[in-house]
Design a protein around this motif. Structure first.
Motif, mmCIF file in Angstrom:
data_model
loop_
_atom_site.group_PDB
_atom_site.id
_atom_site.type_symbol
_atom_site.label_atom_id
_atom_site.label_comp_id
_atom_site.label_asym_id
_atom_site.label_seq_id
_atom_site.Cartn_x
_atom_site.Cartn_y
_atom_site.Cartn_z
ATOM 1 N N GLU A 1 18.200 -34.571 1.348
ATOM 2 C CA GLU A 1 17.495 -35.430 2.500
ATOM 3 C C GLU A 1 16.336 -34.890 3.097
ATOM 4 O OE1 GLU A 1 20.439 -37.985 4.605
ATOM 5 O OE2 GLU A 1 20.657 -36.101 6.075
ATOM 6 N N GLY A 2 16.542 -33.271 3.286
ATOM 7 C CA GLY A 2 15.261 -32.981 3.889
ATOM 8 C C GLY A 2 14.204 -32.182 3.363
ATOM 9 N N ALA B 1 16.076 -41.407 5.612
ATOM 10 C CA ALA B 1 16.731 -40.273 6.111
ATOM 11 C C ALA B 1 15.700 -39.861 6.834
ATOM 12 C CB ALA B 1 17.448 -38.777 5.457
ATOM 13 N N MET B 2 16.248 -38.509 7.719
ATOM 14 C CA MET B 2 15.075 -38.305 8.582
ATOM 15 C C MET B 2 14.058 -38.927 9.316
ATOM 16 S SD MET B 2 13.467 -34.846 7.076
ATOM 17 C CE MET B 2 12.624 -35.034 5.651
ATOM 18 N N GLY C 1 16.871 -34.816 11.305
ATOM 19 C CA GLY C 1 16.923 -34.606 10.317
ATOM 20 C C GLY C 1 16.924 -34.125 8.974
ATOM 21 N N GLY C 2 17.112 -33.309 8.026
ATOM 22 C CA GLY C 2 17.514 -32.731 7.085
ATOM 23 C C GLY C 2 18.600 -31.627 7.394
ATOM 24 N N PRO C 3 19.105 -31.416 5.884
ATOM 25 C CA PRO C 3 20.410 -30.264 6.097
ATOM 26 C C PRO C 3 20.078 -28.832 7.234
ATOM 27 C CG PRO C 3 20.289 -30.785 3.701
ATOM 28 C CD PRO C 3 19.164 -31.726 5.198
ATOM 29 N N ILE D 1 17.663 -28.539 9.654
ATOM 30 C CA ILE D 1 17.000 -29.253 11.133
ATOM 31 C C ILE D 1 18.892 -28.976 11.422
ATOM 32 C CG2 ILE D 1 16.627 -30.789 12.757
ATOM 33 C CD1 ILE D 1 14.686 -29.401 11.365
ATOM 34 N N ARG D 2 19.879 -29.304 11.266
ATOM 35 C CA ARG D 2 21.241 -29.678 11.411
ATOM 36 C C ARG D 2 21.777 -28.362 10.967
ATOM 37 N NH1 ARG D 2 20.963 -34.701 7.622
ATOM 38 N NH2 ARG D 2 22.203 -33.735 6.665
ATOM 39 N N ASN E 1 14.821 -24.257 7.940
ATOM 40 C CA ASN E 1 13.678 -24.303 8.237
ATOM 41 C C ASN E 1 13.114 -22.889 8.408
ATOM 42 O OD1 ASN E 1 15.056 -26.718 8.595
ATOM 43 N ND2 ASN E 1 12.718 -27.524 7.923
ATOM 44 N N TYR F 1 12.363 -23.491 3.307
ATOM 45 C CA TYR F 1 13.787 -23.422 3.411
ATOM 46 C C TYR F 1 14.320 -21.564 2.937
ATOM 47 C CZ TYR F 1 16.198 -28.161 4.539
ATOM 48 O OH TYR F 1 17.281 -29.329 4.654
#
Lengths: 780, 268, 196
Positions: C169-170, B177-178, B91-93, B95-96, C97, C88
Motif C-alpha cells: 500500500e505504500g 491507505a496512506m 504511511g506504507g511499510p 514509512i512504518r 524510503n 524503496y
C-alpha cells in the motif's frame, strides 16, 4: 498489401477483408505475433533497474540548471537583477529573456508563452531566469540571489472575475481564449416541445497527471548540434517549437527520448527541454542537467481543465432523446496550451454515444491566473462524459425508466450520426453495453447491504470517442522498416513510448507482417535524428496511426524481400512465403533462404532493403458555425463500464465493490497490454471521480506534493474485470483501433452514476470526496 | 555536523551541548521531508538509529515500556488494538519501518496517529537529559500547535502504556491507505470502566474529550449515553477548515466515528 | 541542502577551557570523520552483498547517494516525501524510503537495491513474475514495488490478500491499476512456495 492512405472510409472499408488478411497471396492460418500477449520488450530492463530514465543520465561532473519561478500569479516585471547570483561561487551562468536568441515564445497551438518572461508573469509557474551552476545545491542557492522587481497586478482567479467588463487583462487581447459552437437542428425549439426536460450544472476539478518520472534530462551543444535528451510526447513538434524559440535551424537540433515514466498528456506542453536548450546553447560544449522537484513539476505543469458544464436534456415520454443544450465554461488558466482543441473535443463529444437530433453547444475558454490547462488523458471528453451520463441518470429517474433501458434506447448504431453529424459506419456501443450489463447481471442487481447506514449503488456509462486529432488537421504517422545485414528487422518511428507499451505494438505488427519472430525485431524509436515523424503520443492515435504506418512499411519491405528471394531461388514471387525469419516456396518448403541470406543477396543486387510507410487518413474541418463535419474524426471508439459500490451514508465514504470495463479495440495487438491500459485508465478514473483535486488558492497550489495530492493506492482499485471486444476497424493495423483514453473517460461517470443510484442525489462537483457525498446526502 | 552516538548517554551529552542547534534524527519522516523541500537545514544531526536500546519493548507489571525509537512496524504487532491499528494506518511499510513513536510525539502534529492512540491509553512519557529523568502524562506533553514540553536538551526515552485497557481506533481519509487523517479517533475503556476518547486533526494538537469521558464514566455506556457523549465530543473539538475537509465535516464525522467505536467496544 | 560545518569551540567562547575540551570530546566521540571537520562522513556498509566504503556529505539522502555516488540508478525518486515508494531499498531486509534517510544512517547496515536482486543474470522470481504478468508499464514504480514484495515475502511466504495489500500500500503506480501487480506478487508467492 497496399494500405489505402488517401481514400475515403467507405473505400477502405471495402478492403477490410483484404487488409485483415495478409499480403502474400498464399498465406493462410492464424497470426503468429499479433494478438499474442508477448512479453514487453522493455520489461527486463525496468524490472532490474537497468533502464535509464531522464534523471538517470545525470553525472556529478555535469552542470546543473534550475529555473526561477514567478513570485506572483499576475505581475509586471520591472527589472531582473542577476548580479548577486552571478557572483555566487560555482555559478556558471544566469540567463534571462535577453539571453534567448529566438522568438522566446512557445505554445502548442498558439505561441503565447514566453520561455523566460520579459514583461509580465501570468501564473506562479512562469519562468524568469535559468541558473546554471556546478551543483544543483548552488543553483538552488543562486535562485534566491536573483532579485526581480515586480509590480503586482490584481489576479484573476475565477472565470466570473475574468469575464467582468473591468477585469484586468491577462493577455493583451483580453481574457477570452476562444469560443466553439455546435448547431445541429433546432435545439431550443425541440426542448420546448420535449415531454421531459432535465437540467443541471456540473463542475469538474483541476487534475494533475502525477506521472512518477519527474521532468528531468540533459542537453549539450557541440557547436554543430544541440542535443536534448528529455521525455516528451511528440519530439518533432517539440523540435519545431524549440527551434523557433531559440532561433535555431531545425537541422541543428536533435531530441532523444530517454525511457519515460508515464505522461498521460502531461508531457505534451514543452517543459524542461526548452530551458535546457537555452542553457546548452549559451554554454557550448557543456553537458547541462535539469530536473524538477515534485512541487515544481506540479506548480509549473499544465493540468486537466476544470470545466463547468450547464447541461439541459430533453426527451419524449418514451425516453427518446430530442434535444441537448450544453454550455461549457472552461478555465484555461494563464496560457492557451492545447485549450482550443480540448474545447473542440468537449463540443464534438457533447452527447457522447447518444443519438440526439437537436444539439446546441457553446464552449467558452477563459483565461485566469491559475495553472495553464491542456492535455490530459480524456482531453475534454472525460469532463463531458461525466455531464451527459449524469443527465441521463436524472432523466431516467424523471421518466421512471430503468437507466440502462433509457441508455440502450438512445445509443448510436452503425450508420447513425454522432454529435458532429458524422456517420459512424461501425458503432459497437450497444455490443459493449450489453456485454457489461450481462456481466454485472443488471436485471438481478441486489441492493441488500450488511448494515442500514450502507447503501449500494450501480452505475453504468458508455463511451463514444473520436480517435486522433481530426478536424481536418494533417494528422500523419510515418515509419521505416529495414532489414539489417544480420537479418534483423529494424523499425524506425518517431513515436514516443511513454510507458504504455507502444514499443511492443510496433514490433509485433512489423514481426507479423514481415514474418519474423518478435525477437528478431529491433524497434528504434523517438530520436529526431534517426526516426521519421510519427505525430504525438496522444488522442489514442498511436496504434491506429503509427501501427498502420509500420504495417505499410513492413508490407512494402516484405515485397522487396519476396522479390529478392524469388529471383535468387528462381521461384514465382507469389509462391514465396516468409515465415519465422525465412523465405520459402509454399509448395516446396525446402526451396528456402533465411533473411540473413536475403539481406546479403539483396545488398549485392542493389536492393535498398528498407521501406517507408506513411499513414495519413484525412478528416474534414468542423464547420465553424455549426461544428458539423462529415468526418470530424478518422474513427470512433466504443466502450462501456459498470460499477457496483457501497456508500457509507454517515461518513460519505465510498467503497467500490465491483468494476467492469468493456472496450472494443478492433484488434488487440497485445491483449495483455490492452488490459493493462484499461485497468490503468480505470484507476486514474477512480482518482478523478473520488479523490484527486489540485486545490488552488490565490493562484497558488496548496497541495503540490503526494502527501496531499491524493492518488489511488492498491487499496483503492478493485479487481477490474475487462471485456475486450474485437470488431475490426478498416483503417487500423490488423483491424486495431486504440485504447488509451476511453477507459478513463468511462470511469468517472460510472462511479458517479453508482453513487447517485445509491443515495438518490447527484454529486455536482468533483471529486466525490467523503465530504461532498455527505453534503449531497444532507441536501437530500 | 553529523553525529551517530551508539548509546543514550552519548546522545544526551551531544544534545546537552548542541541544544536547539542539534536535531535528533531517527525516522526522518518529518525532518528529511522538510530538508528535501528546502524548509529545514539543521546545523547538526544527532542520529539515533544506531542506539539499539532505543528500539526495545519491555513489559513490567502490566505496563508496556516502549523505548523512543520503537517503530510503527513494531507497534503494529503489539496486542494493543488502538495503537496497533493506528500504527498500521501510518504511511506504507517503508514509512512504518522508519517512523518512530518518539518522532511522532515530538513533531506534535495535530494529525499524529500514534500520539492520538497513546492519549487514549493514558500513556506517560519519560523525558531524559543529562540533568536527569522526568515522567509526564502525555496530556501534559502537548502544549500547543507543534509545541511540546520537551526541553532543548531532552529526549523522549520511554513511553509507558497500560496493557489492560480495551481499545479501538478509526481513521477517516479520502483513500484506502496512506492517509493523513481528516479525523482519527482512539477510544479506550479502563479497567475501572472509565472511558477515554482522543481525536486527531480536530484541534491544534491531538486532544482528549474530557467532558464526554466524564459523562460516560458517570452514566455508563448505553446507546442513549453514547448519543449524548457524541454531542459533547462535537462541542469539545475545534477543527479548522483546510484543504483536507471543512470544519463542519470534521465535526460531523468525528461524532460518527466516536459513536461507532464506542458501540463496538460495548458489544465486545 | 545546506551543509554547514560547526565549530562549537568558537561559537561558545564564554565557556571555560575545561568545559570546552569536554564539549569537543563529546562531539568527537560520535563523529567518524578523521579530519575532524565533519564535512564528509566515512561510510562503511554492505551494498548488494558487497562491502563498500565511501566519503559522503552527511546531509545527502541515501537515495541521492545511491544514485549519484554509487551510480545505482534503479532506485527512483518521485515524491521525496515518503508517499510513493519509488525509492524503496531494503535495509537489513526491511523496506525503507531511501528519500527519507541520510546516507550515514546505513552505517554498518546491509542495503539491497533493485540491482542486487538478480543473481548472476538470473532474475529473482518476483522480477520474473512482474514481467510475466504484465505488471510493468512505465516501469518507474517497478523497482520499489518489487522490493516491497521481496520484503513482504521474506517475512511471510503465504500472505493473505489483506497482507499483500498492507505490504504494497505504500507504493503508488500511476499506470497499471495495480491488478497485474497484485497478481504478480501472488504468483511469486506461489512459485516460491513450490520451491520450498
Amino acid at each position: 498489401m497496399s494500405r489505402p492512405t488517401d481514400d475515403t472510409l467507405e473505400e477502405s472499408a471495402a478492403r477490410l477483408h483484404v487488409t485483415s488478411k495478409s499480403s502474400g497471396a498464399y498465406e493462410t492460418g492464424p497470426m503468429k505475433v499479433v494478438g499474442k500477449s508477448a512479453l514487453r520488450l522493455d520489461a527486463v530492463g525496468k524490472a532490474t533497474g537497468a533502464t535509464k530514465y531522464g534523471q538517470d543520465l545525470f553525472d556529478k561532473k555535469f552542470l546543473f540548471a534550475k529555473v526561477l519561478r514567478a513570485a506572483h500569479p499576475h505581475a509586471e516585471i520591472l527589472g531582473i537583477d542577476t548580479r548577486e547570483a552571478k557572483r555566487l561561487s560555482g555559478v556558471v551562468a544566469v540567463l534571462i529573456h535577453k539571453d534567448v536568441p529566438g522568438t522566446n515564445l512557445h505554445g502548442l497551438i498558439r505561441r503565447d508563452q514566453e520561455v523566460l518572461c520579459s514583461k509580465k508573469v501570468r501564473y506562479r509557474g512562469d519562468a524568469l531566469a535559468i541558473v546554471v551552476a556546478k551543483t544543483e545545491e548552488i543553483a538552488v542557492a543562486a535562485l534566491e540571489k536573483i532579485h526581480v522587481d515586480y509590480k503586482p497586478l490584481p489576479s484573476v482567479l475565477t472565470m466570473e472575475d475574468a469575464l467582468k467588463v473591468d477585469a484586468p487583462k491577462i493577455h493583451a487581447e483580453g481574457n477570452v481564449l476562444g469560443e466553439k459552437h455546435l448547431r445541429r437542428g433546432d435545439a431550443p425549439r425541440a426542448m420546448r416541445e420535449a415531454d421531459v426536460v432535465v437540467e443541471d450544472i456540473i463542475q469538474t476539478q483541476t487534475v494533475d497527471h502525477a506521472f512518477l518520472d519527474l521532468e528531468a534530462g540533459r542537453a549539450r551543444y557541440d557547436g554543430k548540434m544541440l542535443t536534448i535528451e528529455v521525455s516528451g510526447q511528440w519530439l518533432h513538434e517539440e523540435r519545431r517549437l524549440i527551434a523557433l524559440a531559440l532561433g535555431l535551424p531545425l537541422e541543428k537540433l536533435r531530441i532523444i527520448q530517454p525511457a519515460t515514466g508515464g505522461a498521460f498528456g502531461g508531457r505534451e506542453d514543452i517543459s524542461i527541454q526548452i530551458y535546457l536548450g537555452v542553457a546548452a546553447l549559451k554554454l557550448k560544449g557543456k553537458m547541462i542537467c535539469l530536473r524538477y522537484s515534485r512541487s515544481e513539476s506540479t506548480i509549473v505543469r499544465h493540468k486537466r481543465h476544470p470545466i463547468r458544464v450547464h447541461y439541459k436534456l430533453g426527451a419524449k415520454k418514451d425516453g427518446t432523446l430530442v434535444a441537448a443544450q450544453v454550455t461549457f465554461y472552461v478555465d484555461k488558466g494563464a496560457y492557451a496550451s492545447t485549450g482550443i482543441a480540448v474545447m473542440r473535443k468537449a463540443s464534438s463529444h457533447a452527447t457522447g454515444p447518444y443519438k440526439v437530433p437537436n444539439v446546441w453547444v457553446d464552449v467558452l475558454g477563459v483565461f485566469t491566473n491559475n495553472n495553464p490547462c491542456g492535455a490530459m488523458r480524456g482531453f475534454g471528453a472525460a469532463q463531458t462524459a461525466i455531464a451527459y451520463e449524469g443527465l441521463m441518470d436524472r432523466l431516467a429517474v424523471k421518466l421512471g425508466m430503468d437507466q440502462a433501458e433509457l441508455r440502450r434506447k438512445n445509443l448510436v448504431k452503425s450508420g447513425d450520426e454522432v454529435t458532429t453529424g458524422q456517420v459512424v459506419p461501425y458503432a459497437t456501443a450497444t455490443e459493449c453495453f450489453d456485454a457489461v450489463l450481462k456481466r454485472i447481471d443488471w436485471k438481478n442487481r441486489s441492493y441488500e447491504t450488511p448494515a442500514p447506514h450502507l447503501k449500494r449503488g450501480y452505475g453504468i456509462s458508455i463511451v463514444c470517442f473520436g480517435l486522433g486529432y481530426g478536424d481536418g488537421f494533417p494528422d500523419a504517422s510515418r515509419a521505416r522498416c529495414r532489414l539489417t545485414p544480420d537479418g534483423l528487422l529494424e523499425v524506425y518511428s518517431g513515436a514516443c513510448d511513454v510507458g504504455q507499451g507502444l514499443t511492443n505494438m510496433i514490433a509485433q505488427i512489423a514481426a507479423e507482417e514481415v514474418g519474423v519472430p518478435l525477437e528478431k525485431v529491433r524497434p528504434i524509436l523517438s530520436d529526431t535524428a534517426l526516426t521519421p515523424e510519427s505525430g504525438s503520443t496522444s488522442a489514442t492515435r498511436q496504434t491506429y496511426f503509427t501501427g498502420s504506418a509500420v504495417h505499410i512499411a513492413a508490407s512494402e519491405l516484405k515485397k522487396q524481400l519476396q522479390d529478392i528471394a524469388a529471383s535468387h531461388l528462381q521461384e514465382l514471387v507469389y509462391e514465396i512465403k516468409i515465415e519465422n525469419g525465412a523465405a520459402f516456396n509454399v509448395h516446396r518448403p525446402e526451396r528456402r533462404m533465411t533473411l540473413k541470406e536475403i539481406a546479403r543477396v539483396g545488398k549485392k543486387r542493389g536492393f535498398s532493403l528498407e521501406a517507408m510507410g506513411v499513414y495519413k487518413p484525412p478528416t474534414m474541418p468542423e464547420n465553424t458555425q455549426t461544428g458539423q463535419s462529415m468526418r470530424a474524426f478518422v474513427t470512433y471508439l466504443f466502450g462501456s463500464h459498470a460499477c457496483q459500490l457501497l456508500v457509507d451514508t454517515e461518513t460519505g465514504e465510498v467503497k467500490i465493490e465491483r468494476y467492469i470495463a468493456c472496450h472494443d479495440v478492433g484488434k488487440a495487438i497485445n491483449p495483455d497490454q490492452v488490459i493493462g491500459q484499461i485497468q490503468g485508465g480505470v484507476a486514474q478514473g477512480i482518482g478523478m471521480a473520488l479523490m484527486e483535486e489540485v486545490v488552488m488558492k490565490d493562484g497558488k497550489i496548496m497541495n503540490p506534493g503526494f502527501t496531499d495530492y491524493i492518488l489511488p493506492t492498491i487499496r483503492d482499485v478493485p479487481e477490474i474485470e475487462c471485456i475486450v471486444l474485437e470488431n475490426p476497424d478498416p483503417g487500423g493495423p490488423f483491424g486495431a483501433r486504440g485504447v488509451g483514453e476511453p477507459p478513463l473517460i468511462g470511469t468517472g461517470p460510472a462511479i458517479l452514476s453508482a453513487i447517485y443510484d445509491a443515495i438518490g442525489t447527484p454529486i455536482r462537483e468533483l471529486p466525490a470526496t467523503p465530504e461532498r457525498v455527505w453534503r449531497a446526502l444532507l441536501d437530500h | 555536523m553529523f553525529y551517530q552516538p551508539k548509546d543514550i548517554q552519548k546522545a544526551l551529552g551531544l544534545k546537552a551541548e548542541l541544544k536547539e542547534r542539534g536535531a535528533f534524527l531517527a525516522g526522518g519522516t518529518d525532518l528529511v521531508v522538510l530538508m528535501n523541500h528546502g524548509k529545514a537545514a539543521p546545523e547538526n544531526f544527532i542520529d539515533l538509529t544506531h542506539i539499539p536500546e532505543l528500539r526495545a519493548i519491555h513489559k513490567h507489571n502490566g505496563t508496556l515500556e516502549l523505548a523512543g525509537n520503537v517503530t510503527y512496524a513494531q507497534m503494529g504487532k503489539l496486542p494493543i488494538r488502538c495503537l496497533a491499528r493506528a500504527s498500521l494506518s501510518v504511511g506504507g511499510p517503508g514509512i512504518r519501518e522508519l517512523g518512530t513513536i518518539a518522532g511522532n510525539l515530538a513533531t506534535a502534529s495535530p494529525a499524529g496517529d500514534g500520539s492520538t492512540a497513546l492519549l487514549a491509553l493514558d500513556a506517560e512519557v519519560e523525558l531524559t537529559s543529562v540533568r536527569g529523568t522526568r515522567r509526564l502524562p502525555l496530556e501534559e506533553f502537548f502544549l500547543g500547535y507543534r509545541k511540546t514540553a520537551l526541553a532543548p536538551d531532552e529526549m523522549i526515552t520511554k513511553i509507558f502504556i497500560p496493557t489492560n485497557y480495551q481499545t479501538d481506533w478509526a481513521k477517516n481519509g479520502k483513500r484506502g491507505a496512506m492517509n493523513i487523517s481528516i479525523v482519527a479517533v482512539a477510544v479506550a475503556i479502563t479497567p475501572k470502566k472509565e472511558v477515554r476518547i482522543a481525536l486527531a486533526s480536530v484541534a491544534a494538537t491531538p486532544i482528549r474529550c474530557y467532558q464526554a469521558e466524564k459523562f460516560l464514566a458517570k452514566n455508563g455506556l448505553t446507546t442513549e449515553t453514547i448519543r449524548q457523549a457524541v454531542q459533547s465530543v462535537r462541542g469539545e473539538i475545534k477543527p479548522i477548515t483546510d484543504h483536507r475537509a471543512s470544519a463542519d465535516y470534521k465535526v460531523h464525522v468525528s461524532g460518527v466515528m466516536v459513536r461507532r467505536l464506542l458501540e463496538s467496544l460495548v458489544k465486545q | 541542502m545546506k551543509t554547514k560545518a560547526c565549530h562549537p569551540e568558537r561559537s561558545e567562547g564564554s565557556q571555560s577551557f575545561g568545559r570546552r575540551r569536554k564539549t569537543a570530546e563529546i562531539l568527537r566521540s560520535a563523529q567518524n570523520d578523521k579530519s575532524g571537520k565533519g564535512r564528509l562522513w566515512s561510510l562503511k556498509f554492505t551494498l548488494n552483498g558487497k562491502k563498500v566504503s565511501a566519503q559522503v556529505p552527511p546531509t545527502r539522502t541515501l537515495l541521492d547517494f545511491l544514485r549519484l555516488d554509487m551510480r545505482l540508478t534503479g532506485t527512483k525518486g518521485a515524491c521525496l516525501e515518503g508517499e510513493c515508494g519509488s525509492c524503496y531499498v531494503l535495509v537489513d531486509g526491511k523496506p525503507m524510503n531511501s528519500c527519507l534517510m541520510l546516507a550515514p544512517q546505513v552505517q554498518d547496515r546491509d542495503v539491497t537495491t533493485i540491482e542486487g536482486l538478480a543473481h548472476s543474470k538470473k532474475l529473482d522470481v518476483i522480477q520474473q513474475k512482474f514481467i510475466d504478468c504484465g505488471a510493468v508499464q512505465c516501469g518507474y514504480c517497478t523497482p520499489g514495488l518489487i522490493l516491497a514484495a521481496k520484503a513482504l515475502l521474506a517475512e511471510n511466504s503465504h500472505p493473505t490478500r489483506e497482507e499483500f495489500l498492507a505490504g504494497m500500500e505504500g507504493n503508488i503506480c500511476r499506470c497499471t491499476g495495480y491488478n497485474k501487480i497484485l497478481r504478480a506478487c501472488e504468483q511469486a508467492a506461489d512459485a516460491m512456495g513450490l520451491k520450498k
